[in-house]
Write a protein that holds these residues in place. Sequence first.
Motif, PDB file in Angstrom:
ATOM      1  N   TYR A 186       0.817  -1.211   0.000  1.00 31.74           N
ATOM      2  CA  TYR A 186       0.000   0.000   0.000  1.00 31.74           C
ATOM      3  C   TYR A 186       0.852   1.263   0.000  1.00 31.74           C
ATOM      4  CZ  TYR A 186      -3.578  -3.396   1.045  1.00 31.74           C
ATOM      5  OH  TYR A 186      -4.401  -4.488   0.982  1.00 31.74           O
ATOM      6  N   ASN A 202       2.932   1.999  -2.058  1.00 41.34           N
ATOM      7  CA  ASN A 202       3.093   2.390  -3.454  1.00 41.34           C
ATOM      8  C   ASN A 202       1.772   2.822  -4.108  1.00 41.34           C
ATOM      9  OD1 ASN A 202       5.872   1.637  -3.364  1.00 41.34           O
ATOM     10  ND2 ASN A 202       5.216  -0.484  -3.490  1.00 41.34           N
ATOM     11  N   TYR A 203       0.683   2.793  -3.364  1.00 42.41           N
ATOM     12  CA  TYR A 203      -0.622   3.174  -3.906  1.00 42.41           C
ATOM     13  C   TYR A 203      -0.719   4.693  -4.029  1.00 42.41           C
ATOM     14  CZ  TYR A 203      -3.120  -1.320  -3.494  1.00 42.41           C
ATOM     15  OH  TYR A 203      -3.573  -2.603  -3.650  1.00 42.41           O
ATOM     16  N   SER A 204      -1.433   5.144  -5.040  1.00 46.25           N
ATOM     17  CA  SER A 204      -1.747   6.572  -5.152  1.00 46.25           C
ATOM     18  C   SER A 204      -2.802   6.911  -4.095  1.00 46.25           C
ATOM     19  CB  SER A 204      -2.293   6.876  -6.543  1.00 46.25           C
ATOM     20  OG  SER A 204      -3.564   6.266  -6.706  1.00 46.25           O
ATOM     21  N   ALA A 236      -6.091   5.519  -5.148  1.00 46.45           N
ATOM     22  CA  ALA A 236      -6.183   4.063  -4.953  1.00 46.45           C
ATOM     23  C   ALA A 236      -6.374   3.720  -3.478  1.00 46.45           C
ATOM     24  CB  ALA A 236      -4.933   3.374  -5.507  1.00 46.45           C
ATOM     25  N   LEU A 237      -5.735   4.476  -2.603  1.00 46.00           N
ATOM     26  CA  LEU A 237      -5.916   4.237  -1.161  1.00 46.00           C
ATOM     27  C   LEU A 237      -7.370   4.474  -0.756  1.00 46.00           C
ATOM     28  CD1 LEU A 237      -2.707   5.905   0.328  1.00 46.00           C
ATOM     29  CD2 LEU A 237      -3.289   3.469   0.407  1.00 46.00           C
ATOM     30  N   HIS A 269      -9.648   1.801  -2.013  1.00 44.20           N
ATOM     31  CA  HIS A 269      -9.534   0.610  -1.174  1.00 44.20           C
ATOM     32  C   HIS A 269     -10.323   0.811   0.121  1.00 44.20           C
ATOM     33  CE1 HIS A 269      -7.712  -3.081   0.357  1.00 44.20           C
ATOM     34  NE2 HIS A 269      -7.576  -2.443   1.509  1.00 44.20           N
ATOM     35  N   PHE A 312      -2.366  -1.489   5.346  1.00 40.61           N
ATOM     36  CA  PHE A 312      -3.168  -0.412   4.774  1.00 40.61           C
ATOM     37  C   PHE A 312      -3.380   0.704   5.796  1.00 40.61           C
ATOM     38  CE2 PHE A 312      -7.222   1.704   4.151  1.00 40.61           C
ATOM     39  CZ  PHE A 312      -7.027   2.240   2.886  1.00 40.61           C
TER      40      PHE A 312
END
Length: 127
Positions: free
Chosen positions: A21, A23-25, A28-29, A32, A75
């Motif tokens: 997570y 590396n998530y934008s 995207a976070l 999720h 997360f």
Amino acid sequence: MYINNQLKTAPAPHLSTDNPYANYSDSALIKHLENNFERFADPRNRHQFVTRHSLTEVAQRDKDSPGYNKQDADFAKTLLSKEELLTVITDHKRPAKHADGVFIGHSDTVIFNAYNDKRQSQQKPSH
């Protein structure tokens, strides 16, 4: 046709494998979070909000406890590290200061994602 033949000398970004997570934008976070809202919702608020307290509880849950889930813990740690994102998603609530600092309702995630999706579609060049 122009071909860029210059070498890129900047180091490649380091992708974390320990916590995917990281590396998530931001978008995207929040997507999720929207899709898994109930796993992070605060029972002290009848599961209607995700709070700093509920994220911290998930992030710090003991590995031997029955509710432990490494992906959820990763997360929650990532989201807690994103102070600016937490501010942006709750910014319209700023006048109502809460002791917990963060109160994210499910509708906040939907509104944030709809805004981001619309903004991204407007930024794509048309052919």
